[in-house]
Structure formats: structure tokens, C-alpha cells
Design an enzyme around this catalytic site. Structure first.
Site, PDB file in Angstrom:
ATOM      1  N   HIS A  18    -100.765  59.435 -63.426  1.00 48.04           N
ATOM      2  CA  HIS A  18    -101.295  60.866 -63.018  1.00 48.04           C
ATOM      3  C   HIS A  18    -102.347  61.474 -63.897  1.00 48.04           C
ATOM      4  O   HIS A  18    -102.566  60.991 -64.976  1.00 48.04           O
ATOM      5  CB  HIS A  18    -100.057  61.931 -63.213  1.00 48.04           C
ATOM      6  CG  HIS A  18    -100.149  63.108 -62.452  1.00 48.04           C
ATOM      7  ND1 HIS A  18    -100.922  64.075 -63.220  1.00 48.04           N
ATOM      8  CD2 HIS A  18     -99.836  63.901 -61.365  1.00 48.04           C
ATOM      9  CE1 HIS A  18    -101.097  65.038 -62.303  1.00 48.04           C
ATOM     10  NE2 HIS A  18    -100.472  65.156 -61.305  1.00 48.04           N
ATOM     11  N   GLU A  27    -105.298  61.849 -55.290  1.00 49.84           N
ATOM     12  CA  GLU A  27    -105.213  63.275 -55.785  1.00 49.84           C
ATOM     13  C   GLU A  27    -106.513  63.316 -56.662  1.00 49.84           C
ATOM     14  O   GLU A  27    -106.643  63.115 -57.561  1.00 49.84           O
ATOM     15  CB  GLU A  27    -104.338  63.571 -56.801  1.00 49.84           C
ATOM     16  CG  GLU A  27    -102.786  63.459 -56.390  1.00 49.84           C
ATOM     17  CD  GLU A  27    -101.794  64.243 -57.251  1.00 49.84           C
ATOM     18  OE1 GLU A  27    -101.272  64.994 -56.874  1.00 49.84           O
ATOM     19  OE2 GLU A  27    -101.786  64.125 -58.258  1.00 49.84           O
TER      20      GLU A  27
HETATM   21  P1  PGA Z   1    -100.756  70.935 -57.527  1.00 53.77           P
HETATM   22  O1  PGA Z   1    -100.413  69.443 -58.321  1.00 53.77           O
HETATM   23  O2  PGA Z   1     -99.843  70.706 -56.185  1.00 53.77           O
HETATM   24  O3  PGA Z   1    -100.194  72.011 -58.268  1.00 53.77           O
HETATM   25  O4  PGA Z   1    -102.231  70.951 -57.339  1.00 53.77           O
HETATM   26  C1  PGA Z   1    -100.566  68.333 -57.714  1.00 53.77           C
HETATM   27  C2  PGA Z   1    -100.171  67.167 -58.694  1.00 53.77           C
HETATM   28  O5  PGA Z   1    -100.783  67.433 -59.912  1.00 53.77           O
HETATM   29  O6  PGA Z   1     -99.453  66.342 -58.726  1.00 53.77           O
END
Ligand code: PGA
Length: 257
Positions: free
Chosen positions: A99, A169
Site C-alpha cells: 500500500h 490506486e
Molecule cells: P480511500 O483509501 O478510499 O480513503 O481513498 C483507499 C486506500 O488507501 O486503500
């Protein structure tokens, strides 16, 4: 294929009671839905009380991180760490690896991510591998995504990769506690094609088309359906909105068949 909706609670909530309440409420909604695999990823310390409650439902537990060494081969002398086998034996099915918040705050490198991915896959966990570019301007063919994917998957066999899930992401889209700005669904589609092309070069056709790709970054109950409508997107990685059972429940309902 079932859609996969992941609740990444991050370093929340503050008490076990709140974690249990959130889990119970999400479980109630998830239990009524079909065609969706819900993955609840709390902080490690809440696992033991939740694991008993997970039972035989379609709500699975996932970890937010894992270490790369196994017990007992290395004697377990890794203070503060949790091994993939510990998670597996506890009944945890998924693990988020790489992440961006860990890459940034804990200086997790591509090499560390690679070791974790291999160890977790070997232990039989399903790996949710996070990749994403930092800057919006990089968004056409993000070199970061290519580099992160290629380095994370060094030494991963086709067989191991059957348990691999990619979470795309874009870092600039992650809400980090504030209202963030999600990516555009049409841009996410382009990125998924790019990701599949990289997977094709590494693993060949079957896995390139078969690996689930999730979108994450400011997903909420209002925009979830737009991302779920993107061809190639098999699910969502949800941060902030997963802390609210009602909002997360709405997202789950949109993912169900
Ligand atoms: P968020 O986070 O939905 O608060 O943008 C997603 C993540 O970091 O996995």
C-alpha cells in the site's frame, strides 16, 4: 467471477468494540448479497475477536500487511512482525501488500514488497498487490505502475499468481482522511489495459486476462457504481468509506448481482 470489495480500515477504529460493531453491521449486509466477496481488513490486534465471528459467511478477513519470513524456519526472531503462516493458520484469507501509505511512511521498498508477495503467496494467502502513480500528470502510461508491478512479481510463478489480485490506486486519488478526488472511470479503464499488458509480458495470456483488478482511491457510495461498470474492474479497495457501515453497505449492494 465474484466481485471483490475490500474494506481497508487502515489504523481505525480506536477500540475493539467499534471494530466489532462495524464488522457485525457489514457482515449483516454482506450475508444477504450474492456475487460479491467482501473482505474486511482491520488492524491486526482486532483479528482474534473477529475471527470467531467471521464463521462461514461470504465476509472474509484480510490483513493490511505481513512480514516476509516464516516461522519456525528462521526462529521467529523478528520483533513486532506477523508471518504469513500465522495469518493463514488464524483463518485470514487475504493480505494487502505494498500500500502506498506503507511505501511512503515506512519506506517500504519494491524489494520488500516482492519478498512479502512471495512469502504470502507461498503460504496460500490471496495477495492484494497495490500499485499506483504519485502524480496525476503521469497518468497516461504510468511508469511507476510498470516498475512496481515488475519488481513485485520477480520470482512469482504462474501457479502462485493464481492468488494474485492487483489493486490500482493512484496515490493522488487516495483520500487520506480528507475528501479526495477519485480518478475518472474512463482513465481507470485505460490503466487496467496497461496493467493487463504488463501482466501478459510476465505471465502470459491466461493470467493477464484472468487476474482481478480492483480500483481504489476515494471510492464512495456515490461513485462506486461508475467504477464497477468499467470493463476490466473486478472490484474496489475502499478506505475512508469502509469506516461507515451504511456507506460501505451501499457500495456492497451496488456490487452484488
Ligand atoms: P480511500 O483509501 O478510499 O480513503 O481513498 C483507499 C486506500 O488507501 O486503500
Amino acid at each position: 467471477m465474484k466481485r471483490i470489495i475490500v474494506a481497508n480500515l487502515k489504523m481505525n477504529p480506536e477500540t475493539r468494540g467499534e471494530a466489532e460493531r462495524l464488522f457485525r453491521e457489514i457482515k449483516r449486509t454482506a450475508g444477504k448479497l450474492r456475487g460479491v466477496e467482501t473482505v474486511f481488513c482491520p488492524p491486526f490486534i482486532y483479528f482474534s475477536s473477529l475471527i470467531v465471528k467471521a464463521g462461514l459467511t461470504n465476509l472474509k478477513l484480510g490483513a493490511q500487511d505481513v512480514f516476509w519470513e516464516h516461522l519456525p524456519a528462521k526462529g521467529g526472531a523478528f520483533t513486532g512482525e506477523i508471518s504469513p503462516l500465522m495469518l493463514k493458520k488464524l483463518g485470514v484469507k487475504y493480505v494487502i501488500i505494498g500500500h502506498s501509505e506503507r511505501r511512503e511512511h515506512l519506506k517500504e521498498t519494491d524489494e520488500m514488497v516482492n519478498k512479502k508477495v512471495k512469502a504470502a503467496l507461498k503460504a496460500g494467502l490471496k495477495v492484494i498487490l497495490c500499485v499506483g502513480e504519485k502524480e496525476k500528470k503521469e497518468d497516461v502510461l504510468p511508469v511507476t505502475v510498470k516498475k512496481e508491478l515488475e519488481s513485485a512479481l520477480v520470482g512469482v510463478s504462474k501457479k502462485m499468481a493464481e492468488n494474485l489480485i492487483i489493486a490500482y490506486e493512484p496515490i493522488w486519488a487516495i483520500s487520506a482522511g480528507q475528501a479526495g478526488q477519485a480518478d475518472k472511470p474512463e482513465d481507470v479503464f485505460e490503466k487496467t489495459i496497461y496493467i493487463r499488458r504488463i501482466l501478459f509480458d510476465i505471465f502470459g495470456q491466461k493470467l493477464a486476462y484472468g487476474a482481478p483488478i480492483l480500483y481504489g482511491g476515494s471510492v464512495n457510495e456515490k461513485n462506486a457504481k461508475d467504477f464497477l461498470a468499467v470493463r476490466n474492474v473486478s472490484g474496489l479497495l475502499v478506505g475512508g468509506a469502509s469506516l461507515n457501515a451504511k456507506k460501505f453497505g451501499e457500495i456492497l449492494k451496488q456490487a452484488a448481482i
